[in-house]
Design a protein around this motif. Structure first.
Motif, short mmCIF file in Angstrom:
data_model
loop_
_atom_site.label_atom_id
_atom_site.label_comp_id
_atom_site.label_asym_id
_atom_site.label_seq_id
_atom_site.Cartn_x
_atom_site.Cartn_y
_atom_site.Cartn_z
N LEU A 11 0.83 -1.21 0.00
CA LEU A 11 0.00 0.00 0.00
C LEU A 11 0.86 1.26 0.00
N LEU A 12 1.92 1.25 0.79
CA LEU A 12 2.83 2.40 0.81
C LEU A 12 3.55 2.55 -0.53
N PHE A 13 3.90 1.42 -1.15
CA PHE A 13 4.57 1.49 -2.44
C PHE A 13 3.65 2.09 -3.50
N ILE A 14 2.39 1.69 -3.50
CA ILE A 14 1.42 2.25 -4.45
C ILE A 14 1.26 3.75 -4.20
N ALA A 15 1.19 4.14 -2.92
CA ALA A 15 1.08 5.56 -2.60
C ALA A 15 2.32 6.33 -3.06
N LEU A 16 3.50 5.73 -2.92
CA LEU A 16 4.72 6.37 -3.37
C LEU A 16 4.71 6.55 -4.88
N HIS A 26 6.64 16.13 -1.49
CA HIS A 26 6.63 16.19 -0.02
C HIS A 26 6.00 14.96 0.63
N PRO A 27 4.81 14.52 0.21
CA PRO A 27 4.31 13.28 0.82
C PRO A 27 5.16 12.07 0.44
N VAL A 29 8.36 11.84 0.30
CA VAL A 29 9.51 11.71 1.22
C VAL A 29 9.09 10.96 2.48
N ALA A 30 7.94 11.31 3.02
CA ALA A 30 7.46 10.65 4.23
C ALA A 30 7.12 9.18 3.96
N ILE A 31 6.53 8.93 2.81
CA ILE A 31 6.17 7.55 2.46
C ILE A 31 7.42 6.71 2.26
N LYS A 32 8.43 7.29 1.61
CA LYS A 32 9.68 6.54 1.40
C LYS A 32 10.37 6.23 2.72
N ALA A 33 10.31 7.17 3.67
CA ALA A 33 10.89 6.92 4.99
C ALA A 33 10.14 5.79 5.70
N CYS A 34 8.82 5.75 5.56
CA CYS A 34 8.03 4.67 6.17
C CYS A 34 8.38 3.32 5.54
N LEU A 35 8.55 3.29 4.23
CA LEU A 35 8.95 2.04 3.57
C LEU A 35 10.31 1.57 4.06
N SER A 36 11.24 2.50 4.21
CA SER A 36 12.56 2.14 4.72
C SER A 36 12.47 1.62 6.14
N ALA A 37 11.61 2.21 6.94
CA ALA A 37 11.41 1.73 8.32
C ALA A 37 10.84 0.32 8.31
N LEU A 38 10.00 0.01 7.34
CA LEU A 38 9.48 -1.36 7.24
C LEU A 38 10.59 -2.35 6.89
N PHE A 39 11.54 -1.94 6.06
CA PHE A 39 12.69 -2.81 5.76
C PHE A 39 13.46 -3.12 7.04
N VAL A 40 13.70 -2.09 7.84
CA VAL A 40 14.44 -2.27 9.09
C VAL A 40 13.63 -3.15 10.06
N ALA A 41 12.33 -2.91 10.15
CA ALA A 41 11.49 -3.72 11.03
C ALA A 41 11.50 -5.18 10.61
N THR A 42 11.45 -5.42 9.31
CA THR A 42 11.49 -6.80 8.80
C THR A 42 12.81 -7.46 9.18
N GLY A 66 18.57 6.27 6.57
CA GLY A 66 19.07 7.64 6.81
C GLY A 66 19.30 8.40 5.52
N GLY A 67 19.78 7.71 4.50
CA GLY A 67 19.97 8.36 3.19
C GLY A 67 18.65 8.74 2.55
N ASP A 68 17.62 7.92 2.74
CA ASP A 68 16.32 8.23 2.18
C ASP A 68 15.69 9.44 2.86
N VAL A 69 15.93 9.56 4.14
CA VAL A 69 15.33 10.66 4.89
C VAL A 69 16.13 11.92 4.65
#
Length: 69
Positions: A11-16, A26-27, A29-42, A66-69
Motif C-alpha cells: 500500500l505504501l509502495f502504491i502511494a509512493l 513532499h508526501p 519523502v514521508a512515504i519513502k521513509a516509512c517504507l525504509s522503516a518497514l525494511f528495518v522492522a522486517t 538515513g539516506g532516504d530521509v
C-alpha cells in the motif's frame, strides 16, 4: 513476515508511485521513509542465522534509511 508488514508495504509502495506520478514530492519523502522503516522492522523480526552478517545487513538498512530521509 508479519501480516501488518505484508499489507502495509504494497500500500505504501502504491502511494509512493502515485506521488511520483502526480509530482508531489513532499508526501513522497514521508512515504519513502516509512517504507525504509518497514525494511528495518522486517530485518529486526527475522531470526539471525549468522548474527554478524545479520547485524551488517541491519546496519546497511539503517544507513540506507538515513539516506532516504
Amino acid at each position: 513476515m508479519p501480516l501488518w508488514i505484508a499489507i502495509s508495504a504494497p500500500l505504501l509502495f502504491i502511494a509512493l508511485q502515485w506521488t511520483i506520478k502526480n509530482d508531489r514530492p513532499h508526501p513522497g519523502v514521508a512515504i519513502k521513509a516509512c517504507l525504509s522503516a518497514l525494511f528495518v522492522a522486517t530485518a529486526l523480526l527475522q531470526p539471525a542465522e549468522a548474527p554478524f552478517y545479520g547485524r551488517l545487513i541491519l546496519l546497511g538498512l539503517v544507513l540506507s534509511m538515513g539516506g532516504d530521509v
